[in-house]
Design a protein around this motif. Structure first.
Motif, PDB file in Angstrom:
ATOM      1  N   UNK A 164       0.842  -1.191   0.000  1.00  0.00           N
ATOM      2  CA  UNK A 164       0.000   0.000   0.000  1.00  0.00           C
ATOM      3  C   UNK A 164       0.881   1.246   0.000  1.00  0.00           C
ATOM      4  N   UNK A 165       0.560   2.183  -0.894  1.00  0.00           N
ATOM      5  CA  UNK A 165       1.242   3.474  -0.915  1.00  0.00           C
ATOM      6  C   UNK A 165       0.216   4.551  -0.555  1.00  0.00           C
ATOM      7  N   UNK A 211       9.473  16.120   5.669  1.00  0.00           N
ATOM      8  CA  UNK A 211       9.077  14.722   5.666  1.00  0.00           C
ATOM      9  C   UNK A 211       8.607  14.346   4.269  1.00  0.00           C
ATOM     10  N   UNK A 212       8.466  13.068   4.051  1.00  0.00           N
ATOM     11  CA  UNK A 212       8.003  12.555   2.775  1.00  0.00           C
ATOM     12  C   UNK A 212       6.482  12.477   2.806  1.00  0.00           C
ATOM     13  N   UNK A 213       5.824  13.034   1.811  1.00  0.00           N
ATOM     14  CA  UNK A 213       4.369  12.997   1.756  1.00  0.00           C
ATOM     15  C   UNK A 213       3.861  11.656   1.243  1.00  0.00           C
ATOM     16  N   UNK A 214       4.762  10.739   0.879  1.00  0.00           N
ATOM     17  CA  UNK A 214       4.382   9.400   0.423  1.00  0.00           C
ATOM     18  C   UNK A 214       5.029   8.364   1.334  1.00  0.00           C
ATOM     19  N   UNK A 215       4.250   7.357   1.701  1.00  0.00           N
ATOM     20  CA  UNK A 215       4.765   6.239   2.492  1.00  0.00           C
ATOM     21  C   UNK A 215       4.258   4.942   1.875  1.00  0.00           C
ATOM     22  N   UNK A 252       1.911  11.550   9.889  1.00  0.00           N
ATOM     23  CA  UNK A 252       2.517  12.719   9.294  1.00  0.00           C
ATOM     24  C   UNK A 252       2.363  13.871  10.287  1.00  0.00           C
ATOM     25  N   UNK A 253       3.440  14.562  10.587  1.00  0.00           N
ATOM     26  CA  UNK A 253       3.418  15.749  11.447  1.00  0.00           C
ATOM     27  C   UNK A 253       3.812  16.945  10.591  1.00  0.00           C
ATOM     28  N   UNK A 268      -6.129  12.593   1.089  1.00  0.00           N
ATOM     29  CA  UNK A 268      -5.403  11.400   1.490  1.00  0.00           C
ATOM     30  C   UNK A 268      -5.690  10.343   0.421  1.00  0.00           C
ATOM     31  N   UNK A 269      -4.655   9.906  -0.275  1.00  0.00           N
ATOM     32  CA  UNK A 269      -4.784   8.947  -1.365  1.00  0.00           C
ATOM     33  C   UNK A 269      -4.064   7.661  -0.982  1.00  0.00           C
ATOM     34  N   UNK A 270      -4.746   6.530  -1.120  1.00  0.00           N
ATOM     35  CA  UNK A 270      -4.156   5.225  -0.810  1.00  0.00           C
ATOM     36  C   UNK A 270      -4.325   4.330  -2.036  1.00  0.00           C
TER      37      UNK A 270
END
Length: 144
Positions: A67-68, A81-85, A98-99, A110-112
């Motif tokens: 999952x991304x 920080x990275x906006x993608x995990x 995310x902070x 928010x996209x998954x």
């Protein structure tokens, strides 16, 4: 004559059961969901306050999923920080955090996505559903 009547009744009962949808193969309520979400983010914050967005995900599948998750905003968000995990979800709950500070009212998307990416899940064993591989939601954080 009695045997013919019993056979006719059994056949009629079978046809009636199939017509009424008793067959579990057609039961769409028992289909497992690829992803179930929970989103925890404040509705409002003070200007320049750092907020935490928590995205919880789990799957009803028995197999693992890659999952991304990513964030997009209506205005520029500062932060280192990275906006993608990208993560592997198997039989457990996965939480992403995310902070970031908010300086003005902002709408966050928010996209998954469930993706076929290697080197994320153990032994590179993961599934991608034929449908239901992309989810999104919007949330607005109002600055007071």
């Amino acid at each position: 004559m009695l045997r013919l009547s019993v056979m006719f009744s059994a056949a009629t009962l079978l046809v009636l059961c199939l017509q009424l949808g008793i067959n579990k193969a057609q039961d769409t309520e028992s289909i497992r969901k690829p992803l179930i979400f929970s989103l925890d983010v404040p509705n409002s914050a003070n200007a320049n306050e750092e907020i935490t967005l928590k995205l919880g995900m789990k799957s009803e599948y028995r197999e693992c999923l890659v999952v991304r998750a990513s964030l997009e905003s209506s205005s520029k968000i500062e932060g280192s920080f990275n906006f993608k995990q990208t993560r592997c979800i198997c039989n457990d709950q996965v939480n992403l955090y995310w902070d970031f500070p908010v300086t003005q009212t902002v709408t966050i998307k928010i996209l998954v996505e469930i993706i076929p990416e290697k080197n994320i899940c153990p032994n590179d064993v993961a599934v991608v559903p034929i449908s239901g591989d992309m989810y999104y939601t919007f949330h607005t954080v109002y600055v007071r």
